[in-house]
Design an enzyme around this catalytic site. Structure first.
Site, PDB file in Angstrom:
ATOM      1  CB  CYS A   1      -0.990  -0.239   1.522  1.00 52.57           C
ATOM      2  SG  CYS A   1      -1.918  -1.517   1.025  1.00 52.57           S
TER       3      CYS A   1
ATOM      4  CG  HIS B   1      -2.730   3.683   2.093  1.00 52.40           C
ATOM      5  ND1 HIS B   1      -3.522   3.311   0.902  1.00 52.40           N
ATOM      6  CD2 HIS B   1      -3.532   2.289   3.158  1.00 52.40           C
ATOM      7  CE1 HIS B   1      -4.159   1.745   0.969  1.00 52.40           C
ATOM      8  NE2 HIS B   1      -3.751   1.617   2.574  1.00 52.40           N
TER       9      HIS B   1
ATOM     10  CG  ASN C   1      -6.822  -0.678   1.275  1.00 50.33           C
ATOM     11  OD1 ASN C   1      -6.369  -0.412   0.422  1.00 50.33           O
ATOM     12  ND2 ASN C   1      -6.159  -1.364   2.816  1.00 50.33           N
TER      13      ASN C   1
HETATM   14  C1  COA Z   1     -10.421  -4.781  10.307  1.00 44.51           C
HETATM   15  C2  COA Z   1     -10.823  -3.540  11.177  1.00 44.51           C
HETATM   16  C3  COA Z   1     -11.848  -2.861  10.286  1.00 44.51           C
HETATM   17  C4  COA Z   1     -11.502  -4.629  12.821  1.00 44.51           C
HETATM   18  O1  COA Z   1     -12.526  -4.153  13.367  1.00 44.51           O
HETATM   19  P1  COA Z   1     -12.219  -4.213  14.783  1.00 44.51           P
HETATM   20  O2  COA Z   1     -13.077  -3.325  16.090  1.00 44.51           O
HETATM   21  O3  COA Z   1     -10.560  -4.290  15.283  1.00 44.51           O
HETATM   22  O4  COA Z   1     -12.825  -5.599  14.973  1.00 44.51           O
HETATM   23  P2  COA Z   1     -12.753  -7.018  15.461  1.00 44.51           P
HETATM   24  O5  COA Z   1     -11.387  -7.366  14.679  1.00 44.51           O
HETATM   25  O6  COA Z   1     -12.059  -7.266  16.456  1.00 44.51           O
HETATM   26  O7  COA Z   1     -13.897  -7.347  15.007  1.00 44.51           O
HETATM   27  C5  COA Z   1     -14.730  -6.989  16.071  1.00 44.51           C
HETATM   28  C6  COA Z   1     -16.091  -8.506  16.581  1.00 44.51           C
HETATM   29  O8  COA Z   1     -16.136  -7.794  14.994  1.00 44.51           O
HETATM   30  C7  COA Z   1     -16.576  -8.824  14.051  1.00 44.51           C
HETATM   31  N1  COA Z   1     -16.475  -8.890  12.713  1.00 44.51           N
HETATM   32  C8  COA Z   1     -15.299  -8.510  11.580  1.00 44.51           C
HETATM   33  N2  COA Z   1     -15.689  -8.630  10.562  1.00 44.51           N
HETATM   34  C9  COA Z   1     -16.614  -8.442  10.039  1.00 44.51           C
HETATM   35  C10 COA Z   1     -17.607  -7.500   9.644  1.00 44.51           C
HETATM   36  N3  COA Z   1     -17.119  -7.408   8.271  1.00 44.51           N
HETATM   37  N4  COA Z   1     -19.491  -7.783   9.717  1.00 44.51           N
HETATM   38  C11 COA Z   1     -19.469  -7.573  10.662  1.00 44.51           C
HETATM   39  N5  COA Z   1     -19.015  -7.843  12.212  1.00 44.51           N
HETATM   40  C12 COA Z   1     -17.370  -8.804  11.477  1.00 44.51           C
HETATM   41  C13 COA Z   1     -15.391  -9.771  14.665  1.00 44.51           C
HETATM   42  O9  COA Z   1     -15.900 -10.960  13.466  1.00 44.51           O
HETATM   43  C14 COA Z   1     -16.162 -10.158  15.677  1.00 44.51           C
HETATM   44  O10 COA Z   1     -17.043 -10.257  16.757  1.00 44.51           O
HETATM   45  P3  COA Z   1     -16.516 -11.105  18.289  1.00 44.51           P
HETATM   46  O11 COA Z   1     -16.469 -10.121  19.041  1.00 44.51           O
HETATM   47  O12 COA Z   1     -18.072 -11.391  17.989  1.00 44.51           O
HETATM   48  O13 COA Z   1     -15.505 -12.645  17.651  1.00 44.51           O
HETATM   49  C15 COA Z   1      -9.950  -2.873  12.044  1.00 44.51           C
HETATM   50  O14 COA Z   1      -9.070  -3.571  13.120  1.00 44.51           O
HETATM   51  C16 COA Z   1      -8.929  -1.557  11.376  1.00 44.51           C
HETATM   52  O15 COA Z   1      -9.483  -0.987  10.790  1.00 44.51           O
HETATM   53  N6  COA Z   1      -7.711  -2.365  11.177  1.00 44.51           N
HETATM   54  C17 COA Z   1      -6.963  -1.941  10.378  1.00 44.51           C
HETATM   55  C18 COA Z   1      -7.096  -2.775   8.861  1.00 44.51           C
HETATM   56  C19 COA Z   1      -6.387  -1.514   7.776  1.00 44.51           C
HETATM   57  O16 COA Z   1      -7.529  -0.499   6.823  1.00 44.51           O
HETATM   58  N7  COA Z   1      -6.197  -2.334   7.091  1.00 44.51           N
HETATM   59  C20 COA Z   1      -4.989  -2.012   5.886  1.00 44.51           C
HETATM   60  C21 COA Z   1      -3.860  -1.479   6.055  1.00 44.51           C
HETATM   61  S1  COA Z   1      -2.741  -0.894   4.399  1.00 44.51           S
END
Ligand code: COA
Length: 320
Positions: free
Chosen positions: A112, A247, A277
């Site tokens: 990225c 980004h 993304n």
């Molecule tokens: C990926 C991201 C959005 C997840 O958000 P989060 O608040 O950390 O969520 P978690 O992964 O802890 O998951 C929380 C819950 O939501 C659920 N969940 C995950 N994806 C889901 C979706 N698309 N829809 C509904 N629920 C979802 C999980 O299963 C989890 O459920 P549980 O509590 O029952 O186990 C966040 O971590 C993020 O933005 N990370 C950076 C990602 C990124 O941009 N990367 C690229 C960089 S180049």
């Protein structure tokens, strides 16, 4: 002599998939995706539409917009993590398709952060090899590398391409690439935090996995520090910057960054809503959109920053 961004064009695949569309095939909702990421919809390439096809479409738009004859292009540099094949490169396919018959061509993979790496490479090659015109392309089809049953990753990505004419110029001493700064950290925890598993190490199977919470933290820490370091090295402050184009992985990362580091939210360009993304294409897509809207104008000073799998990250300051 300065290295300038002379012209930009972008291409997005026609097919648009909304969060509501995804919620019909996955256990997810528009509300979950939007509140956590700021994404509403993404463009998705057709099965037979490859990264180089997106890059060719963006490059042809660029050629139509600029007065450049393809024969005058010295180099075609393509940033992609989702190349059509291991080899030949997407860059060679694009070079052939647009008739840049005098250019040398190669791909780079800085995930990225590939646009910032590509900008730094274009700038230094123009200076060291005395080149006139570099076609810098970002071409990404990450949606072909995600598991469409894994709701925690597939909702985050979209496809798209950018094409920029990077040129040496002596016309206007005030515009051009002012500075670029690149970083990597391949230590185990960070290396493994975003992985595309499909390759010889894994029998050519597997998809993209991500330690979402860690990546969220790394993105804030590293993009912020690269911004602060590049400004300090150039004796500049955010008062000297008109727009910050990070980004576009996730609106929440950018909002948290502004809050935690006291960055001016109003200077941040955020376009995650309609693109999701798109890896190294996200900054070109945001820049092109805001130029066409008239929000960003010639003469503005821009600060780019990005982080991606590797980990790799960086920043660049450019005056248009
Ligand atoms: C990926 C991201 C959005 C997840 O958000 P989060 O608040 O950390 O969520 P978690 O992964 O802890 O998951 C929380 C819950 O939501 C659920 N969940 C995950 N994806 C889901 C979706 N698309 N829809 C509904 N629920 C979802 C999980 O299963 C989890 O459920 P549980 O509590 O029952 O186990 C966040 O971590 C993020 O933005 N990370 C950076 C990602 C990124 O941009 N990367 C690229 C960089 S180049």
């Amino acid at each position: 002599m300065r290295t300038i961004i002379r012209c930009i064009a972008t291409y997005l695949p026609e097919k648009v998939v909304t969060n509501d569309d995804l919620s019909k095939v996955l256990d997810t909702s528009d509300e979950w995706i939007y509140t956590r990421t700021g994404i509403e919809s993404r463009h998705i390439a057709e099965e037979d539409e490859l990264a180089s096809d997106l890059g060719i479409a963006a490059s042809k738009k660029l050629l139509a917009l600029s007065d450049i004859d393809p024969i005058d292009i010295d180099a075609v540099i393509v940033s992609t993590t989702t190349a059509d094949r291991r080899f030949p490169s997407c860059a060679c396919r694009i070079q052939g398709a647009i008739g840049a018959n005098r250019a040398f061509a190669f791909d780079i993979n800085a995930a990225c952060a590939g646009f910032i790496y590509g900008l730094a490479i274009s700038d230094s090659m123009i200076r060291s090899m005395n080149l006139k015109n570099v076609l810098l392309v970002t071409a990404e089809t990450l949606t072909k590398f995600v598991d469409w049953t894994d709701r925690s990753t597939c909702v985050l990505f979209g496809d798209g391409a950018g094409a920029l004419l990077i040129q040496s110029s002596s016309d206007d001493e005030s515009s051009g690439i002012i500075s670029t700064k690149l970083y990597s950290d391949g230590s185990e925890e960070r290396h493994d935090s975003i992985l595309s598993h499909r390759g010889p190490q894994n029998g050519y199977r597997g998809y993209t996995t991500m330690a979402g919470r860690s990546v969220f933290r790394y993105a804030i820490e590293n993009m912020s520090s690269s911004m602060n370091e590049i400004l300090a090295e150039n004796n500049m402050t955010l008062d000297d910057i008109d727009w910050i184009i990070p980004h576009q992985a996730n609106r929440r990362i950018l909002e948290s960054m502004c809050k935690m580091r006291n960055f001016p939210t109003e200077k941040f360009i955020i376009t995650t809503k309609d693109h999701a993304n798109t890896s190294s294409s996200s900054i070109p897509l945001a820049l092109d959109e805001k130029l066409r809207e008239g929000k960003i104008k010639a003469g503005d000073t821009l600060l780019f920053t990005a982080l991606g799998a590797g980990l790799v990250w960086g920043a660049a300051i450019v005056r248009l």
